[in-house]
Enzyme design. Structure first.
Site, PDB file in Angstrom:
ATOM      1  N   LYS A 263     -17.001  -5.129   5.904  1.00 63.36           N
ATOM      2  CA  LYS A 263     -16.336  -6.327   6.425  1.00 63.36           C
ATOM      3  C   LYS A 263     -15.849  -6.024   7.839  1.00 63.36           C
ATOM      4  CE  LYS A 263     -12.643  -5.894   3.022  1.00 63.36           C
ATOM      5  NZ  LYS A 263     -11.381  -6.315   2.496  1.00 63.36           N
TER       6      LYS A 263
ATOM      7  N   SER B  59      -3.207  -7.722   2.986  1.00 62.71           N
ATOM      8  CA  SER B  59      -3.491  -7.560   4.417  1.00 62.71           C
ATOM      9  C   SER B  59      -4.060  -8.824   5.046  1.00 62.71           C
ATOM     10  CB  SER B  59      -4.469  -6.405   4.625  1.00 62.71           C
ATOM     11  OG  SER B  59      -3.922  -5.199   4.168  1.00 62.71           O
TER      12      SER B  59
ATOM     13  N   HIS C 212       0.842  -1.206   0.000  1.00 63.66           N
ATOM     14  CA  HIS C 212       0.000   0.000   0.000  1.00 63.66           C
ATOM     15  C   HIS C 212       0.879   1.258   0.000  1.00 63.66           C
ATOM     16  CE1 HIS C 212      -3.190  -2.552   2.250  1.00 63.66           C
ATOM     17  NE2 HIS C 212      -3.630  -2.372   1.016  1.00 63.66           N
TER      18      HIS C 212
END
Ligand code: PNS
Length: 174
Positions: A42, A131, A18
């Site tokens: 989520k 992630s 990222h």
């Protein structure tokens, strides 16, 4: 006029991939607004504030003055409009990412034709970093130093001691 892009994501937690994409975006745009998804779509391991803090504390000196963080929980196209962005930046690692991202870009374009989506490719060494995998590795006590900044590594270790551990996501694993 300043050219603004939004870089949206869940960032649970931010990875070196990222950060790599963000640095590239900063070279292309005058300002980058990191849109941190509130996470209603989520469940997340880290709170919104923690996710923003971990990202913010790992910006380079060049990026820091040109990047701001804004939480959002509605449609990305609405968020982009509110920030005055001309483009959405998304990182693409694999062909699998591309299919998912292409759909999202096309849906967003139908809703907001003037908003461009710009795909940026992170350095090859981050091509497998995501992630959800990082959370999983940390959950089972594996080393995550190659995938996340040191501050994130520390927080992951702490989170695994105090929180429930891996959270589930859907679609492309971020
Ligand atoms: O880091 P992620 O989980 O890949 O980020 C996905 C995100 C937050 C960018 C995406 O889910 C999103 O844009 N959510 C906002 C809701 C929305 O606009 N949905 C329609 C997209 S076509």
């Amino acid at each position: 006029m300043k050219r603004v892009a939004v870089f949206p994501g869940t960032f649970d937690p931010v990875t070196l991939g990222h950060l790599d994409v963000l640095e590239r975006a900063v070279r292309l745009f005058d300002r980058v607004v990191v849109g941190v998804a509130a996470g209603h779509h989520k469940s997340t391991l880290f709170s919104l504030d923690e996710r923003i803090e971990m990202f913010r504390e790992n910006l380079s000196e060049v990026s820091a003055p040109r990047v701001r963080f804004v939480a959002f929980d509605g449609l990305l196209v609405d968020f982009a409009k509110e920030t005055g962005a001309i483009a959405v930046v998304r990182g693409i690692r694999t062909v699998r990412d591309y299919e998912y991202e292409l759909q999202m870009a096309q849906l967003n374009r139908t809703m907001s034709p003037e908003l461009e989506t710009v795909f940026l490719v992170p350095a090859e060494k981050y091509a497998s970093v995501q992630s959800s995998r990082v959370r999983e590795i940390a959950r089972y006590g594996g080393k995550v130093r190659a995938f996340v900044p040191r501050t994130v590594e520390r927080r992951l270790r702490k989170a695994m001691r105090t929180k429930k551990g891996v959270s589930a996501g859907e679609g492309k694993k971020a």
